[in-house]
Design a protein around this motif. Structure first.
Motif, short mmCIF file in Angstrom:
data_model
loop_
_atom_site.label_atom_id
_atom_site.label_comp_id
_atom_site.label_asym_id
_atom_site.label_seq_id
_atom_site.Cartn_x
_atom_site.Cartn_y
_atom_site.Cartn_z
N GLY A 145 13.23 8.63 -3.37
CA GLY A 145 13.26 7.36 -2.31
C GLY A 145 11.87 6.88 -1.82
O GLY A 145 10.82 7.54 -2.20
N GLY A 146 11.92 5.85 -1.11
CA GLY A 146 10.76 5.45 -0.50
C GLY A 146 10.84 4.82 0.92
O GLY A 146 11.87 3.99 0.97
N ILE A 147 9.92 5.00 1.97
CA ILE A 147 9.89 4.34 3.18
C ILE A 147 8.78 3.58 3.51
O ILE A 147 7.69 3.75 3.03
CB ILE A 147 9.98 5.66 4.27
CG1 ILE A 147 11.26 6.16 4.23
CG2 ILE A 147 9.91 4.64 5.75
CD1 ILE A 147 11.25 7.53 4.94
N THR A 148 8.90 2.15 3.67
CA THR A 148 7.85 1.45 4.15
C THR A 148 8.03 1.08 5.43
O THR A 148 8.87 0.39 6.31
CB THR A 148 8.12 0.16 3.10
OG1 THR A 148 7.91 0.41 2.00
CG2 THR A 148 6.75 -0.88 3.66
N GLU A 149 6.90 1.31 6.29
CA GLU A 149 6.74 1.29 7.49
C GLU A 149 5.52 0.24 8.06
O GLU A 149 4.58 0.32 7.76
CB GLU A 149 6.45 2.40 8.30
CG GLU A 149 7.54 3.23 8.49
CD GLU A 149 7.54 4.53 9.40
OE1 GLU A 149 7.44 4.04 10.61
OE2 GLU A 149 7.45 5.65 9.19
N PHE A 150 5.92 -0.88 8.45
CA PHE A 150 4.99 -1.97 8.97
C PHE A 150 4.65 -1.87 10.63
O PHE A 150 5.68 -2.05 11.27
CB PHE A 150 5.44 -3.55 8.72
CG PHE A 150 5.91 -3.86 7.34
CD1 PHE A 150 4.69 -4.29 6.89
CD2 PHE A 150 7.00 -3.85 6.77
CE1 PHE A 150 5.26 -4.64 5.19
CE2 PHE A 150 7.45 -4.26 5.66
CZ PHE A 150 6.27 -4.44 4.82
N GLU A 151 3.65 -0.98 10.59
CA GLU A 151 3.23 -0.38 11.86
C GLU A 151 2.65 -1.35 12.94
O GLU A 151 1.94 -2.20 12.48
CB GLU A 151 2.17 0.61 11.85
CG GLU A 151 2.69 1.99 10.94
CD GLU A 151 1.97 3.29 11.43
OE1 GLU A 151 1.00 2.98 12.06
OE2 GLU A 151 2.50 4.26 10.88
N MET A 152 3.01 -1.37 14.01
CA MET A 152 2.94 -2.70 15.26
C MET A 152 1.89 -2.25 16.18
O MET A 152 1.49 -0.85 16.23
CB MET A 152 4.31 -2.86 15.90
CG MET A 152 5.19 -3.05 14.72
SD MET A 152 7.06 -3.74 15.51
CE MET A 152 6.46 -5.34 16.16
#
Length: 286
Positions: A145-152
């Motif tokens: 799997g894969g996780i994509t986080e758009f950090e704020m």
């Protein structure tokens, strides 16, 4: 002829009912339509949890609400999360999560304005996980799997800076195995690659999360331990998390997780609670 006209409607009605019943019971391919692919029950760790159950079936869904407290050296850290995960097709899980972190001064903090980080909505987190192997003979499931986080950016910097300041990518591999009827083990591992938008340096960490659980027979309740290990440019961190999951009713569970860091240079004890709601859950045979 008159007798035939009287009997014919009755015969036609009986034949129609018999045909419909036969089609319902033994229509070709009927079992294929309702049959689901094999899914093994695995105990899922509660702190670093999976995107969806391994071998998930189409239509499964789950809400998670979590909250935790960590005693750091100079401040207390409060974390909250809301996540929704679902399976659009068999063996594929998707997830969207919004984690929030807030900080407060504690009595050990002599320079609170310098040491304490700013409150922030951590990221918009999107994730996918596909189970590519379910082996009944080996009692093993494997997934990627894969996780994509758009950090704020920090809450006090919103409006002054861009809303998103970077992206974090986390490809991972999951391997889970059942040992007999009630013991479960799981490994979740992969790199965490952060790249900023604009100025600043990126970083790459690597995590290895392992867990062992004992599931109480005839229930979804378990006791176990999860060990979170992270390798960074600054060194090695490890937190041991004993845990338990208790079923409240058929679709609602609660998980309780204390955290014990091996090194207390950055943090001390922590606690975390996860409320798990599975709408329309049906009991799965072990």
């Amino acid at each position: 002829m008159k007798q035939l006209k009287k009997v014919l409607p009755t015969l036609l009605l009986a034949a129609t009912a018999s045909l419909a019943n036969a089609q319902h019971q033994s229509a070709p391919g009927d079992t294929t339509l309702t049959k689901k692919p094999l899914k093994l029950v695995h105990a899922e760790p509660l702190y670093i949890d999976l995107i969806r159950d391994l071998g998930a079936h189409k239509g499964e869904k789950e809400w998670n609400i979590g909250g935790g407290l960590t005693d750091n050296l100079g401040y207390d850290q409060y974390e909250f999360l809301v996540e929704y995960e679902w399976a659009p097709i068999d063996r594929l899980g998707l997830e969207i999560e919004v984690p929030v972190t807030m900080y407060s001064r504690n009595n050990k903090d002599r320079n609170p304005e310098i040491n304490r980080p700013s409150d922030r909505i951590e990221s918009l987190k999107l994730a996918a996980q596909y189970t590519f192997l379910v082996s009944g003979r080996l009692q093993t499931s494997l997934a990627v799997g894969g996780i994509t986080e758009f950090e704020m950016t920090d809450l006090d910097r919103i409006g002054k800076e861009e809303l998103f300041h970077g992206i974090l990518l986390n490809p991972f591999l999951v391997a889970a195995k059942r040992w007999g009827s009630n013991f479960h083990s799981l490994v979740y591992t992969g790199p965490r690659i952060f790249r900023p938008f604009g100025h600043g340096e990126g970083r790459t960490d690597y995590e290895v999360n392992t867990s062992v659980h004992y599931m109480i027979p005839g229930t979804r309740n378990f006791l176990g331990v999860e060990v979170n290990k992270q390798f960074t440019s600054e060194g090695f961190d490890m937190v041991i998390r004993p845990q338990m999951r208790v079923t409240i009713n058929e679709g609602l569970m609660i998980g309780i997780v204390p955290g014990i860091p091996v090194s207390k240079e950055k943090e001390r004890l922590s606690s975390f609670v996860r409320l798990i709601y599975e709408p329309g859950h049906r009991k799965l045979r072990h």
